[in-house]
Design an enzyme around this catalytic site. Structure first.
Site, PDB file in Angstrom:
ATOM      1  CE  LYS A  34      -4.059  -2.029   0.339  1.00 26.95           C
ATOM      2  NZ  LYS A  34      -5.224  -1.735  -0.480  1.00 26.95           N
ATOM      3  CG  HIS A  54     -10.585  -5.766  -4.486  1.00 22.13           C
ATOM      4  ND1 HIS A  54     -11.571  -5.845  -3.528  1.00 22.13           N
ATOM      5  CD2 HIS A  54      -9.554  -5.117  -3.911  1.00 22.13           C
ATOM      6  CE1 HIS A  54     -11.143  -5.249  -2.418  1.00 22.13           C
ATOM      7  NE2 HIS A  54      -9.928  -4.800  -2.632  1.00 22.13           N
TER       8      HIS A  54
HETATM    9 MG    MG Z   1      -7.248  -1.785  -4.015  1.00 19.68          MG
END
Ligand code: MG
Length: 371
Positions: free
Chosen positions: A158, A290
């Site tokens: 991230k 996802h």
């Molecule tokens: Mg994402």
């Protein structure tokens, strides 16, 4: 196949150590399972992700009374009605009704959908990189390294929640220590504007290991995505929160993304989700699911991918990877899937082909307290 009973299983787990991304820290993980039973003796599991208090009330006061007595084979109309009330709940119901049909016809989910084209699906290790500690970069490195030791060959980390210099330092540390022997995905969770997203090209250009840049900018501007896609040397991906095939159309018709990322939990039922996968193939765009919010949703994502034709003729890379949650989350173990060297083996048994871990369900049953 009249529906005679629906059990619900709200599950809750407070995290010992919060972890997070650009959207903030997670303090808990939750899961909402349902099981629909029919008069014929067949049953099916579904899974929904949302705030447990509203989900539980919605199911017990509206969705369950509506479904009781209905025919489980009327999936399209039942899911359409429930999706007008709560789309995510409708997806959970669509999973359960799909499994009932598979059970009743003595087929696996993939066989019901025309047969699996792939017996294994690649998965990538998905991390929430941020911690509250100042040593978070080193902790991120340690968790990525552990995944590589487990056999994963690609990882998502991230960015977007720290200062650009700190996030860049994180990624450069990983790249230096990992010696670029693993595929890296950067996910900014829609954190940047166009110029800041473009800044990352200076790092992409120096390394050949980036698989894609995920949701660098808000998803409300397909033209900005198209501009970025034309500028970058790596693939641009996104769409986990888009709720229908139609919502992907602006990105597909504008050639604004290399990879679309629908999430079955956020979509219009399993059937709507599969429609979006087919749309990706129609437009010649890759689709990498996802799936971060539950073992059953992830399994349905894998079933759908297993039934998807190849996107390429490249040996070994013909089917796109799907996401694998690597963070502390007991609900990842609800189904005993077989994972080896970054590949998930598609179960072939009747229905979903796996047993739900009911001991785990009892252990983490939500006590009804507001959190
Ligand atoms: Mg994402």
């Amino acid at each position: 196949m009249k529906i005679i009973k629906i059990d619900t299983f709200p599950l809750f787990y407070p995290l010992k150590t919060p972890y997070g991304d650009a959207n903030g820290f997670k303090n808990y993980r939750s899961c909402y399972l349902l099981r629909i039973h029919t008069q014929s003796g067949y049953s099916g599991w579904g899974e929904v992700i949302d705030w447990l208090p509203t989900l539980d009330r919605g199911f017990h006061e509206r969705i369950i009374p509506f479904l009781l007595g209905k025919d489980a084979t009327d999936r399209t109309s039942l899911v359409e009605t429930i999706s007008k009330w709560h789309q995510r709940s409708a997806t959970g119901v669509s999973m359960a009704l799909t499994e009932i049909l598979a059970q009743a016809t003595n087929l696996s989910i993939c066989d019901l959908w025309g047969g699996a084209l792939h017996q294994q699906i690649p998965v990538y290790a998905s991390f929430q990189s941020y911690r509250e500690s100042t040593d978070w970069i080193n902790e991120s490195y340690k968790q990525v390294k552990a995944a590589i030791h487990q056999g994963f060959t690609s990882c998502k980390v991230k960015i977007g929640g720290k200062k650009l210099s700190e996030d860049a330092s994180h990624i450069q540390t990983l790249l230096a220590k990992l010696d670029c022997n693993v595929g890296i995905i950067l996910d900014a969770n829609q954190s940047y504007d166009l110029s800041t997203a473009k800044w990352w090209e200076r790092i992409f250009a120096d390394f050949g290991c980036f698989l894609w840049f995920e949701e660098p900018m808000p998803l409300d501007n397909p033209i900005a995505y198209k501009t970025l896609r034309n500028f970058l040397s790596v693939a641009v991906a996104g769409g986990e929160n888009l709720q229908s095939s139609k919502a992907f159309l602006p990105f597909l018709s504008e050639n604004a993304m290399d990879i679309i990322q629908p999430d079955v939990n956020h979509h219009t039922g399993v059937d709507g989700y599969r429609h979006t996968l087919a749309l990706a193939r129609t437009f010649g765009v890759r689709v990498s699911t996802h799936t971060y919010d539950g073992a059953l949703s992830r399994l349905y994502s894998a079933f759908a991918h297993a039934c998807l034709p190849e996107w390429s003729k490249m040996n070994g890379e013909a089917i796109e990877p799907i996401e694998w949650d690597m963070m502390e989350n007991p609900f990842n173990e609800l189904l005993s899937t077989t994972l080896e060297k970054g590949h998930l083996t598609i179960p072939t048994g009747k229905g979903i082909g796996l047993e739900m871990n009911e001991e785990l369900i009892e252990r983490y049953r939500w006590d009804g307290r507001i959190y």
